[in-house]
Design a protein around this motif. Sequence first.
Motif, PDB file in Angstrom:
ATOM      1  N   SER A   1       0.810  -1.212   0.000  1.00  0.00           N
ATOM      2  CA  SER A   1       0.000   0.000   0.000  1.00  0.00           C
ATOM      3  C   SER A   1       0.844   1.264   0.000  1.00  0.00           C
ATOM      4  O   SER A   1       2.022   1.255   0.356  1.00  0.00           O
ATOM      5  CB  SER A   1      -0.919  -0.003   1.226  1.00  0.00           C
TER       6      SER A   1
ATOM      7  N   SER B   1      -2.629   5.195   2.464  1.00  0.00           N
ATOM      8  CA  SER B   1      -3.345   4.035   3.000  1.00  0.00           C
ATOM      9  C   SER B   1      -2.700   3.530   4.285  1.00  0.00           C
ATOM     10  O   SER B   1      -3.387   3.181   5.253  1.00  0.00           O
ATOM     11  CB  SER B   1      -3.387   2.912   1.958  1.00  0.00           C
TER      12      SER B   1
ATOM     13  N   CYS C   1      -6.077  -0.117  -0.008  1.00  0.00           N
ATOM     14  CA  CYS C   1      -4.975  -1.059   0.187  1.00  0.00           C
ATOM     15  C   CYS C   1      -4.638  -1.777  -1.122  1.00  0.00           C
ATOM     16  O   CYS C   1      -5.511  -1.992  -1.973  1.00  0.00           O
ATOM     17  CB  CYS C   1      -5.323  -2.080   1.260  1.00  0.00           C
TER      18      CYS C   1
END
Length: 354
Positions: free
Chosen positions: A104, A108, A278
């Motif tokens: 990620s 995030s 993600c």
Amino acid sequence: MRLGLAYNQKPDADESARGELSRLDNPDDRFAEWDDASTIDAVARALTAFGPVVRLPADRAFPQHLATAQVDLVFNMAEGLNGPSREAHVPAICEFLEVPYTGSDPLSLTLALHKARSKEVFLAHSVPTAPFRVVERPEDIARVDLDFPVFVKPIHEGSSKGIGVANFCPGRAALVERTTELLDRYGQPVLVEEFLPGDEFTVAILGTGDAARCLPIVGLQFDALPAGAVPVYGYEAKWVWDVPERPLDIFTCPAKLEPAELTRVEETALSAYRSLGCRDWGRVDLRCDAAGVPNVVEVNPLPGILPDPSANSCFPKAARAEGMEYDTLIQTAVRLAWRRITGEELPGARVEAA
């Protein structure tokens, strides 16, 4: 292909890391998120399937080392040194130096680590999560208007740092005592949320966006805890009670769920994972409320990946239930990242999450 491996190693095996943090007044669990040498070695061995691996400790020299490493991709498993955005440091430096990386992005990672910010995102996306309040100062405790019992935790920690049986607060006196302790010990706000009395699950996810999918769900059996223990998988359960000579038989994988329950848990986990943006892989922890509705507890975009099956690391456990060996799991994360970044498959790649 030349890969970089970004990591933080526990200081009992890495004196340079110990020196890096020796001046910080942190609690005894301050290194809980960092990896043992055995895990770092196992990941490095798996990555050699693609070519040479350059080890890049995520310390203060990381930017200089990355700038000269000449790697094609960084495998990121670094939890960071300090601060509420520490998990974002390595990917942010990678982006600054235009080096692609797995997993990620900084936004995030920062949102996921901050438990209140992530819950706000969940609510905006209609993802169920327990009612909560944030306590920044001791005087804020009096304004907590949730139903008891409640559970408290530091707002931006992982690996059950600061989360133990004492965090279960049946009434206001316990809330005041434990929240004050956490504010003082960790120097950060405290999340207070209504305690969810139902079953708990953790869901390993591979992929990005609409292509993300769940591996077999891991269920937690709290009757395996010591008699009278609060039914939570906290620091004691992870690092004190679960020892090689007395393993804690707390997990079931695949979890025993009816088809409709399985679908609901998976859909909730995927919604939470996608709401935070993600990528490639991550783990979502959920707990059911009194009505049996799965609520998201938190999302872990940097999942624990201990290679030893006896260590009860949930992501590798879910992968094994899928029939995926440890090396294949690590390599699949690389292949998913490479496909996302370049739109191409690595030579000879077989992506398990396709």
